[in-house]
Design a protein around this motif. Sequence first.
Motif, PDB file in Angstrom:
ATOM      1  N   THR A  81       0.858  -1.275  -0.067  1.00 32.30           N
ATOM      2  CA  THR A  81       0.048   0.044  -0.010  1.00 32.30           C
ATOM      3  C   THR A  81       0.904   1.264  -0.101  1.00 32.30           C
ATOM      4  N   PRO A  82       0.349   2.336  -0.286  1.00 37.56           N
ATOM      5  CA  PRO A  82       1.216   3.957  -0.120  1.00 37.56           C
ATOM      6  C   PRO A  82       1.560   3.830   1.053  1.00 37.56           C
ATOM      7  N   LEU A  83       1.036   3.508   2.196  1.00 35.29           N
ATOM      8  CA  LEU A  83       1.608   3.500   3.741  1.00 35.29           C
ATOM      9  C   LEU A  83       2.893   2.887   3.754  1.00 35.29           C
ATOM     10  N   ASP A  84       2.709   1.262   3.367  1.00 38.05           N
ATOM     11  CA  ASP A  84       4.063   0.377   3.290  1.00 38.05           C
ATOM     12  C   ASP A  84       5.201   1.163   2.684  1.00 38.05           C
ATOM     13  N   LEU A  85       4.981   1.733   1.536  1.00 34.54           N
ATOM     14  CA  LEU A  85       5.969   2.554   0.806  1.00 34.54           C
ATOM     15  C   LEU A  85       6.560   3.616   1.830  1.00 34.54           C
ATOM     16  N   ALA A  86       5.615   4.309   2.253  1.00 36.33           N
ATOM     17  CA  ALA A  86       6.209   5.533   3.000  1.00 36.33           C
ATOM     18  C   ALA A  86       7.062   5.015   4.249  1.00 36.33           C
ATOM     19  N   LYS A  87       6.603   3.920   4.804  1.00 40.94           N
ATOM     20  CA  LYS A  87       7.459   3.254   6.082  1.00 40.94           C
ATOM     21  C   LYS A  87       8.706   2.844   5.362  1.00 40.94           C
ATOM     22  N   GLU A  88       8.816   2.077   4.434  1.00 40.88           N
ATOM     23  CA  GLU A  88       9.947   1.570   3.956  1.00 40.88           C
ATOM     24  C   GLU A  88      10.921   2.827   3.257  1.00 40.88           C
ATOM     25  N   LYS A  89      10.754   3.757   2.901  1.00 43.04           N
ATOM     26  CA  LYS A  89      11.249   4.608   2.431  1.00 43.04           C
ATOM     27  C   LYS A  89      11.943   5.442   3.610  1.00 43.04           C
ATOM     28  N   ARG A  90      11.140   5.478   4.610  1.00 42.37           N
ATOM     29  CA  ARG A  90      11.658   6.303   5.913  1.00 42.37           C
ATOM     30  C   ARG A  90      12.656   5.477   6.566  1.00 42.37           C
ATOM     31  N   GLU A  91      12.574   4.177   6.541  1.00 44.10           N
ATOM     32  CA  GLU A  91      13.593   3.409   7.181  1.00 44.10           C
ATOM     33  C   GLU A  91      14.686   3.270   6.326  1.00 44.10           C
ATOM     34  N   LYS A  92      14.732   3.610   4.892  1.00 43.18           N
ATOM     35  CA  LYS A  92      16.020   3.585   4.157  1.00 43.18           C
ATOM     36  C   LYS A  92      16.755   4.823   4.281  1.00 43.18           C
ATOM     37  N   VAL A  93      15.844   5.997   4.383  1.00 45.48           N
ATOM     38  CA  VAL A  93      16.298   7.419   4.607  1.00 45.48           C
ATOM     39  C   VAL A  93      16.965   7.352   5.964  1.00 45.48           C
ATOM     40  N   VAL A  94      16.709   6.510   7.051  1.00 46.36           N
ATOM     41  CA  VAL A  94      17.181   6.496   8.396  1.00 46.36           C
ATOM     42  C   VAL A  94      18.364   5.947   8.588  1.00 46.36           C
ATOM     43  N   GLN A  95      18.484   4.837   7.813  1.00 45.84           N
ATOM     44  CA  GLN A  95      19.853   4.106   7.543  1.00 45.84           C
ATOM     45  C   GLN A  95      20.906   4.774   6.946  1.00 45.84           C
ATOM     46  N   GLN A  96      20.683   5.682   6.289  1.00 40.59           N
ATOM     47  CA  GLN A  96      21.632   6.645   5.481  1.00 40.59           C
ATOM     48  C   GLN A  96      22.396   7.458   6.634  1.00 40.59           C
ATOM     49  N   ARG A  97      23.326   8.265   6.110  1.00 37.70           N
ATOM     50  CA  ARG A  97      23.992   9.086   7.148  1.00 37.70           C
ATOM     51  C   ARG A  97      23.000  10.317   7.176  1.00 37.70           C
ATOM     52  N   MET A  98      22.887  10.716   8.383  1.00 33.04           N
ATOM     53  CA  MET A  98      21.871  11.886   8.860  1.00 33.04           C
ATOM     54  C   MET A  98      22.660  13.273   8.859  1.00 33.04           C
ATOM     55  N   ASP A  99      23.829  13.275   8.387  1.00 35.68           N
ATOM     56  CA  ASP A  99      24.496  14.484   8.357  1.00 35.68           C
ATOM     57  C   ASP A  99      24.295  15.747   7.472  1.00 35.68           C
ATOM     58  N   ASP A 100      23.510  15.078   6.329  1.00 35.46           N
ATOM     59  CA  ASP A 100      23.128  15.884   5.378  1.00 35.46           C
ATOM     60  C   ASP A 100      21.820  16.784   5.616  1.00 35.46           C
ATOM     61  N   PRO A 101      21.741  18.084   5.904  1.00 36.43           N
ATOM     62  CA  PRO A 101      20.337  18.556   6.198  1.00 36.43           C
ATOM     63  C   PRO A 101      19.378  18.272   5.405  1.00 36.43           C
ATOM     64  N   THR A 102      19.625  18.001   3.965  1.00 39.37           N
ATOM     65  CA  THR A 102      18.385  17.760   2.932  1.00 39.37           C
ATOM     66  C   THR A 102      17.738  16.384   3.316  1.00 39.37           C
ATOM     67  N   GLU A 103      18.770  15.511   3.684  1.00 44.65           N
ATOM     68  CA  GLU A 103      18.143  14.091   3.837  1.00 44.65           C
ATOM     69  C   GLU A 103      17.495  14.184   5.504  1.00 44.65           C
ATOM     70  N   LEU A 104      17.774  15.063   6.343  1.00 44.64           N
ATOM     71  CA  LEU A 104      17.069  15.254   7.555  1.00 44.64           C
ATOM     72  C   LEU A 104      15.644  15.781   7.062  1.00 44.64           C
ATOM     73  N   ASP A 105      15.645  16.699   6.565  1.00 45.70           N
ATOM     74  CA  ASP A 105      14.277  17.131   6.127  1.00 45.70           C
ATOM     75  C   ASP A 105      13.548  16.388   5.404  1.00 45.70           C
ATOM     76  N   ILE A 106      14.028  15.581   4.593  1.00 42.89           N
ATOM     77  CA  ILE A 106      13.155  14.235   3.770  1.00 42.89           C
ATOM     78  C   ILE A 106      12.737  13.439   4.732  1.00 42.89           C
ATOM     79  N   LYS A 107      13.577  13.033   5.759  1.00 45.99           N
ATOM     80  CA  LYS A 107      13.039  12.196   6.737  1.00 45.99           C
ATOM     81  C   LYS A 107      11.961  12.578   7.589  1.00 45.99           C
ATOM     82  N   ARG A 108      12.058  14.045   8.080  1.00 43.64           N
ATOM     83  CA  ARG A 108      10.867  14.717   8.529  1.00 43.64           C
ATOM     84  C   ARG A 108       9.499  14.501   7.821  1.00 43.64           C
ATOM     85  N   ASN A 109       9.834  14.744   6.516  1.00 41.05           N
ATOM     86  CA  ASN A 109       8.479  14.760   5.472  1.00 41.05           C
ATOM     87  C   ASN A 109       7.928  13.307   5.696  1.00 41.05           C
TER      88      ASN A 109
END
Length: 138
Positions: A102-130
């Motif tokens: 479902t779309p929610l499944d994809l949003a959760k999966e994408k969030r987890e992928k972003v969390v696993q990446q380095r979080m020192d990039d402000p753009t990635e932090l903003d994307i994670k927040r979204n």
Amino acid sequence: SRSPLLMAELATSGYVVRSAVRSADLVALKRACKEVQESKDAGPILEPGETFRAWTPLHIAAWGNIKDRMKAKDMVELILQAAQKCGKEADARGAKASDGATPLDLAKEKREKVVQQRMDDPTELDIKRNLDKISSGW
């Protein structure tokens, strides 16, 4: 030149809605969602693409597979609002891709992928927040 009737038909097709989401064109998506709400025909926002994954516009926006990922949350909200006004919000939220996601499944999966990446990039932090907002808004 295309006929006005053909242009009106194209403007509300699922292809046009999915293209607006992919290109992060909020103006085109707002216009399409307004037309969906006025016609009470949620077909264009529920229609899956004729692709292997068969994603709807909401799947595309939830995954953030768009030109400007910072607009994903706004696009999700527009699509859900249009679906709600047509009485099809549950259908939009529950739409399943070819793999059953479902779309929610994809949003959760994408969030987890972003969390696993380095979080020192402000753009990635903003994307994670979204993505957090998208996931929690469901």
